[in-house]
Design an enzyme around this catalytic site. Structure first.
Site, mmCIF file in Angstrom:
data_model
loop_
_atom_site.group_PDB
_atom_site.id
_atom_site.type_symbol
_atom_site.label_atom_id
_atom_site.label_comp_id
_atom_site.label_asym_id
_atom_site.label_seq_id
_atom_site.Cartn_x
_atom_site.Cartn_y
_atom_site.Cartn_z
ATOM 1 N N GLU A 19 0.833 -1.209 0.000
ATOM 2 C CA GLU A 19 0.000 0.000 0.000
ATOM 3 C C GLU A 19 0.868 1.261 0.000
ATOM 4 O OE1 GLU A 19 0.523 -2.228 2.246
ATOM 5 O OE2 GLU A 19 0.069 -1.606 4.307
ATOM 6 N N ARG A 20 2.210 1.071 0.118
ATOM 7 C CA ARG A 20 3.061 2.258 0.163
ATOM 8 C C ARG A 20 3.439 2.769 -1.237
ATOM 9 N NH1 ARG A 20 7.209 0.846 4.913
ATOM 10 N NH2 ARG A 20 6.530 -1.295 4.608
ATOM 11 N N SER A 65 8.406 -8.967 5.177
ATOM 12 C CA SER A 65 9.238 -9.182 6.365
ATOM 13 C C SER A 65 8.921 -10.550 6.997
ATOM 14 C CB SER A 65 9.004 -8.047 7.359
ATOM 15 O OG SER A 65 7.624 -7.881 7.570
ATOM 16 N N CYS A 69 16.382 -6.757 -0.226
ATOM 17 C CA CYS A 69 16.524 -7.982 0.566
ATOM 18 C C CYS A 69 17.828 -8.700 0.232
ATOM 19 C CB CYS A 69 15.355 -8.914 0.337
ATOM 20 S SG CYS A 69 15.365 -9.588 -1.307
ATOM 21 N N GLU A 103 17.138 -7.256 11.114
ATOM 22 C CA GLU A 103 17.270 -6.588 9.814
ATOM 23 C C GLU A 103 17.005 -5.097 10.022
ATOM 24 O OE1 GLU A 103 14.001 -7.202 7.006
ATOM 25 O OE2 GLU A 103 15.467 -7.327 5.394
#
Ligand code: NAD
Length: 499
Positions: free
Chosen positions: A176-177, A226, A281, A383
């Site tokens: 949604e970002r 994540s 990642c 992370e």
């Protein structure tokens, strides 16, 4: 009034729902649009469209399906600049990285163009007396993909490229970002000739994700994001009887042997640790020099290289990297920098408090470098996903193998050396899914497959390549025997003759 980003269902835009989230321009630090946060009812509309369209698509011969992928590839190439600009404006990565994001996705589309060959199956003539056996791959029906913010073009294409070419319908739930590029990709698929309903994009947060995980008509779910959420997706999806692959976070290590070419390492590390603001990642946020001599020499060369990095707006062609995705994410990164200081790390280059003139509200953060980081630090175990490089000094080769092997994450790892034996030994022993030898970001090409181990990957089938094909299809094995005598006697099958 902010622009509204709607769902894409059945080949057209669909506006529904009260709840919306703001989509930011990270360069300016301001909201630029609003995205719908969908509900189970919106998902149902997408599933209905997918269900209506999928049987005919599965029955379309693979060569015709491949032609749609070919046309889509041409259209994406023709729209490359537009897609890269849109991507950078919501994500914040520099334009060159946005083009790379689109390009790496397109490589999977190119692979999917070979679907007739990939789906050919296997055949045994005479497996028994008069018996033949063949196996064929059939689509699952409706697949779903749930994707992260950091590769809004590449990861959706990894998923829907393989799933759709194999004959499935698809429901994509992008981050949604930065939701605009996935919508443009779906529009271009339609323009390429994909029937309406085969690729649908629904927006949303946990409510939409849960609706996907619980929907009885969705056969498989591919997730990237994540680790805690990946684990949740895997357990809820599989407990509902779905096939699930869920890829999680990472903390990739770069091992530097005493014989490595340090100039090359510095060059590779500045790109792999800080490129795309560390929001990859497969970034290399941990460097592990073997022996103090190597560590001291590397540190001396690294400091000026890090200090020379240019942080700028995503349209600045000279910028090495742009802002991070949100104010909250910048705060989280700064929190980890403070944690590493508190844990006893030596802060060598501090990127906090960085402000870009004219863009003071943008979500920028300078490059940060720590030395003397220890495996017991939480800031090493977690992370960070930002432009922060941590140096962990290893006493010897065995310790260098142990560090990434014992870390919770197991996505990628790299070793820098001129010694083939050391590289071979390292590759054989390290407990990590993807290994680079003098290659800092070892993302496999599209005809191999992508997949991390441990908390970086839940499920046992990789993304794209042959594994992707396996994930989006099921195998049917047919054992066949035909009655004897059809070529003799009174019911003889008459073979037509010429003339
Ligand atoms: P994220 O986990 O916050 O979001 C991923 C997706 O899950 C989004 O679509 C989001 O809407 C959805 N989601 C968020 N919260 C949820 C919840 N509580 N329940 C259900 N769904 C939820 O990840 P992100 O911040 O968008 O992306 C960055 C992360 O993705 C990093 O950890 C990064 O390492 C990882 N990543 C992994 C790979 C890989 O291949 N292993 C590739 C890219 C990114």
């Amino acid at each position: 009034m902010l622009r509204s980003i709607d769902h894409f269902i059945g080949g057209s835009s669909f506006a529904s729902g009260e709840r919306q989230a703001e989509v930011f321009d990270p360069n300016q630090g301001q909201a630029q649009a609003q995205v719908r946060l969908g509900t189970a009812a919106d998902l149902q509309k997408a599933v209905d469209a997918a269900k209506a369209a999928q049987p005919a698509w599965a029955a379309t011969n693979p060569q015709r399906r491949a032609r749609v992928m070919f046309k889509f590839k041409e259209l994406v190439e023709a729209h490359m600049d537009e897609l890269a600009e849109l991507l950078s404006s919501e994500h914040g990565k520099v334009l060159a990285d946005s083009r790379g994001d689109v390009q790496r996705g397109l490589e999977v589309i190119e692979y999917a163009c070979g679907i007739p060959q990939a789906l050919k199956g296997e055949y045994t003539l005479g497996a028994g007396p008069g018996i033949d056996v063949y196996s064929a791959r059939q689509p699952l029906g409706i697949g779903a993909g749930i994707t992260p913010f950091n590769f809004p073009a590449m990861i959706p294409m990894w998923m829907f490229g393989m799933a759709i070419a194999a004959g499935n319908a698809f429901v994509l739930k992008p981050s949604e970002r930065d939701p605009s590029v996935p919508i443009r990709l779906a529009e271009l698929m339609t323009e390429a000739g994909l029937p309406d309903g085969i690729l649908n994009v629904v927006h949303g947060d946990k409510e939409m994700v849960d609706a996907i995980l619980d929907h009885p008509d969705i056969a498989a779910v591919s997730f990237v994001g994540s680790s805690d959420i990946a684990q949740y997706i895997y357990s809820r999806g599989t407990s509902n009887g779905k096939r699930v692959q869920a890829f999680g976070g990472a903390k990739n290590h770069g091992i530097v042997m005493p014989d490595a070419d340090l100039d090359q390492v510095v060059n590779d590390l500045t790109g792999a640790a800080f490129g795309s603001a560390g929001e990859r990642c497969m970034a290399l946020p941990v460097v592990v020099p073997v022996g103090d001599k190597t560590a001291d020499a590397l540190r001396e060369k690294l400091i000026p290289a890090i200090e020379a990095l240019r942080v700028g707006v995503s349209t600045d062609p000279e910028a090495h990297y742009g802002p991070v995705v949100s104010a909250a994410h910048r705060q989280r990164i700064e929190h980890y920098i403070q944690m590493c200081i508190d844990e006893g790390g030596e802060l060598v280059v501090d990127g906090r408090g960085f402000a870009l003139q004219g863009h003071e509200e943008g979500f920028f953060i300078g490059p940060t470098f720590f030395d003397h980081v220890k495996p017991s630090f939480k800031s090493y175990q977690d992370e960070i996903f930002g432009p922060v490089l941590q140096m962990v000094r290893a006493a010897d080769f065995d310790e260098a193998v142990r560090l990434p092997s014992e870390h919770d994450y197991g996505n990628g790892v790299a070793i820098f050396t001129r010694n083939g034996h050391a590289a071979r030994e390292f590759t054989a022993r390290v407990n990590v899914g993807m290994v680079g030898i003098n290659v800092p970001i070892p993302v496999p090409v599209s005809y191999h497959s992508f997949g991390g181990w441990k908390r970086s990957g839940f499920g046992d089938i990789g993304q794209y390549g042959q594994e992707g094909l396996r994930f989006w299809t099921k195998t049917k094995v047919v054992t066949q025997r035909w009655p004897d005598g059809s070529t003799t006697g009174e019911n003889a099958f008459v073979i037509p003759t010429m003339g």
